[in-house]
Design a protein around this motif. Structure first.
Motif, PDB file in Angstrom:
ATOM      1  N   GLU A  62       0.893  -1.260   0.235  1.00  0.00           N
ATOM      2  CA  GLU A  62      -0.260  -0.211  -0.034  1.00  0.00           C
ATOM      3  C   GLU A  62       1.180   1.333  -0.062  1.00  0.00           C
ATOM      4  O   GLU A  62       2.405   0.518   0.700  1.00  0.00           O
ATOM      5  CB  GLU A  62      -0.834   0.016   0.903  1.00  0.00           C
ATOM      6  CG  GLU A  62      -2.168  -0.959   1.265  1.00  0.00           C
ATOM      7  CD  GLU A  62      -2.773  -0.884   2.167  1.00  0.00           C
ATOM      8  OE1 GLU A  62      -3.334   0.400   2.626  1.00  0.00           O
ATOM      9  OE2 GLU A  62      -3.313  -1.607   2.377  1.00  0.00           O
ATOM     10  N   ARG A  63       0.552   2.675  -0.872  1.00  0.00           N
ATOM     11  CA  ARG A  63       0.842   3.540  -0.665  1.00  0.00           C
ATOM     12  C   ARG A  63       1.907   4.012   0.463  1.00  0.00           C
ATOM     13  O   ARG A  63       0.419   3.607   1.319  1.00  0.00           O
ATOM     14  CB  ARG A  63       0.187   4.678  -1.403  1.00  0.00           C
ATOM     15  CG  ARG A  63       0.235   5.316  -1.706  1.00  0.00           C
ATOM     16  CD  ARG A  63       0.079   6.483  -3.266  1.00  0.00           C
ATOM     17  NE  ARG A  63       1.308   7.478  -3.940  1.00  0.00           N
ATOM     18  CZ  ARG A  63       0.721   8.599  -3.964  1.00  0.00           C
ATOM     19  NH1 ARG A  63      -0.881   8.681  -4.596  1.00  0.00           N
ATOM     20  NH2 ARG A  63       0.727   9.474  -4.649  1.00  0.00           N
ATOM     21  N   TYR A  64       2.813   4.651   0.949  1.00  0.00           N
ATOM     22  CA  TYR A  64       2.716   5.307   2.201  1.00  0.00           C
ATOM     23  C   TYR A  64       3.326   4.603   3.549  1.00  0.00           C
ATOM     24  O   TYR A  64       2.995   4.737   5.127  1.00  0.00           O
ATOM     25  CB  TYR A  64       1.718   6.798   2.264  1.00  0.00           C
ATOM     26  CG  TYR A  64       0.791   7.879   1.106  1.00  0.00           C
ATOM     27  CD1 TYR A  64       2.565   8.616   0.801  1.00  0.00           C
ATOM     28  CD2 TYR A  64       0.031   7.915   0.851  1.00  0.00           C
ATOM     29  CE1 TYR A  64       2.411   9.290   0.711  1.00  0.00           C
ATOM     30  CE2 TYR A  64      -0.160   8.083  -0.337  1.00  0.00           C
ATOM     31  CZ  TYR A  64       0.729   9.088   0.090  1.00  0.00           C
ATOM     32  OH  TYR A  64       0.707  10.508  -1.092  1.00  0.00           O
ATOM     33  N   GLU A  83       2.170   9.899   7.456  1.00  0.00           N
ATOM     34  CA  GLU A  83       1.191  10.982   7.414  1.00  0.00           C
ATOM     35  C   GLU A  83       0.156  11.072   6.650  1.00  0.00           C
ATOM     36  O   GLU A  83      -1.114  11.180   7.267  1.00  0.00           O
ATOM     37  CB  GLU A  83       2.482  12.848   8.132  1.00  0.00           C
ATOM     38  CG  GLU A  83       1.089  13.184   8.849  1.00  0.00           C
ATOM     39  CD  GLU A  83       1.719  14.879   8.985  1.00  0.00           C
ATOM     40  OE1 GLU A  83       0.966  15.406   9.518  1.00  0.00           O
ATOM     41  OE2 GLU A  83       2.559  14.303   8.977  1.00  0.00           O
ATOM     42  N   ASP A  84       0.656  10.896   5.697  1.00  0.00           N
ATOM     43  CA  ASP A  84      -0.867  11.416   4.393  1.00  0.00           C
ATOM     44  C   ASP A  84      -1.934  10.224   3.949  1.00  0.00           C
ATOM     45  O   ASP A  84      -3.262  10.125   4.330  1.00  0.00           O
ATOM     46  CB  ASP A  84      -0.617  11.236   3.587  1.00  0.00           C
ATOM     47  CG  ASP A  84       0.579  12.928   2.175  1.00  0.00           C
ATOM     48  OD1 ASP A  84       0.038  13.218   3.451  1.00  0.00           O
ATOM     49  OD2 ASP A  84       1.215  12.873   1.893  1.00  0.00           O
ATOM     50  N   ALA A  85      -1.090   9.101   4.700  1.00  0.00           N
ATOM     51  CA  ALA A  85      -2.420   7.538   4.101  1.00  0.00           C
ATOM     52  C   ALA A  85      -2.879   7.831   5.904  1.00  0.00           C
ATOM     53  O   ALA A  85      -4.204   6.993   5.835  1.00  0.00           O
ATOM     54  CB  ALA A  85      -1.156   6.570   4.250  1.00  0.00           C
ATOM     55  N   ALA A  87      -4.100   9.817   8.212  1.00  0.00           N
ATOM     56  CA  ALA A  87      -5.619  11.410   7.655  1.00  0.00           C
ATOM     57  C   ALA A  87      -6.376  11.090   7.142  1.00  0.00           C
ATOM     58  O   ALA A  87      -7.430  10.946   6.564  1.00  0.00           O
ATOM     59  CB  ALA A  87      -4.414  12.739   6.725  1.00  0.00           C
ATOM     60  N   ALA A  88      -6.219  10.039   5.485  1.00  0.00           N
ATOM     61  CA  ALA A  88      -7.156   9.621   4.663  1.00  0.00           C
ATOM     62  C   ALA A  88      -7.342   8.766   5.217  1.00  0.00           C
ATOM     63  O   ALA A  88      -9.043   7.790   4.711  1.00  0.00           O
ATOM     64  CB  ALA A  88      -6.431   9.197   2.876  1.00  0.00           C
ATOM     65  N   ASP A  89      -7.182   7.570   6.300  1.00  0.00           N
ATOM     66  CA  ASP A  89      -7.586   6.123   6.062  1.00  0.00           C
ATOM     67  C   ASP A  89      -7.027   5.693   8.128  1.00  0.00           C
ATOM     68  O   ASP A  89      -6.605   4.596   7.987  1.00  0.00           O
ATOM     69  CB  ASP A  89      -7.752   5.195   5.986  1.00  0.00           C
ATOM     70  CG  ASP A  89      -8.695   3.772   5.829  1.00  0.00           C
ATOM     71  OD1 ASP A  89      -9.825   3.384   6.820  1.00  0.00           O
ATOM     72  OD2 ASP A  89      -7.653   2.559   5.551  1.00  0.00           O
ATOM     73  N   TRP A  93      -6.550   1.232   9.075  1.00  0.00           N
ATOM     74  CA  TRP A  93      -5.889   1.171   9.806  1.00  0.00           C
ATOM     75  C   TRP A  93      -5.714   0.782  11.844  1.00  0.00           C
ATOM     76  O   TRP A  93      -4.543  -0.913  12.086  1.00  0.00           O
ATOM     77  CB  TRP A  93      -4.189   2.340   9.690  1.00  0.00           C
ATOM     78  CG  TRP A  93      -3.645   2.694   8.127  1.00  0.00           C
ATOM     79  CD1 TRP A  93      -4.341   3.191   6.903  1.00  0.00           C
ATOM     80  CD2 TRP A  93      -3.179   1.735   7.618  1.00  0.00           C
ATOM     81  NE1 TRP A  93      -3.847   2.747   6.197  1.00  0.00           N
ATOM     82  CE2 TRP A  93      -2.879   1.626   6.227  1.00  0.00           C
ATOM     83  CE3 TRP A  93      -2.626   0.296   8.349  1.00  0.00           C
ATOM     84  CZ2 TRP A  93      -2.619   1.022   5.088  1.00  0.00           C
ATOM     85  CZ3 TRP A  93      -1.628  -0.279   6.879  1.00  0.00           C
ATOM     86  CH2 TRP A  93      -1.314  -0.203   5.835  1.00  0.00           C
TER      87      TRP A  93
END
Length: 107
Positions: A62-64, A83-85, A87-89, A93
């Motif tokens: 997975e990305r990030y 941090e980006d991932a 914030a998205a999910d 996680w």
């Protein structure tokens, strides 16, 4: 190393209904334990998640994400989520880590 108090509070809120929730200073950050087994934690602005050996390669795809290498060697079954991932999910996680920790016998 310090950890994001804001991110730790969000994780705490997501896990507050979980049985056996405790917190422990680990890996230079804050770890969230369920019945004595680490589920996830916060190191700096990143989330560390215990995905287990069977979910390790899938998580790394997975990305990030990247291997958790706190000691200089990757810890199998543990990943850092940038941090980006997060914030998205964040919920996804944290649930992934909680599900794995919940599958283990209490310590």
């Amino acid at each position: 190393m310090t950890y994001s108090v804001e991110l730790a509070e969000k994780v705490r809120e997501l896990l507050q209904e979980s049985d056996g929730l405790t917190e422990k200073q680990m890996f230079g950050g804050l770890a969230f334990m369920l019945n004595g087994n680490m589920a996830c934690g916060v190191v700096g602005e990143e989330l560390m998640v215990r995905v287990g050996p069977d979910g390790y390669q899938e998580a790394l795809a997975e990305r990030y994400t990247r291997p958790m290498d706190y000691t200089g060697r990757p810890l199998k079954g543990m990943v850092y989520v940038e941090e980006d991932a997060v914030a998205a999910d964040l919920d996804g996680w944290v649930n992934r880590g909680a599900e794995f920790a919940g599958s283990l016998p209490p310590k």
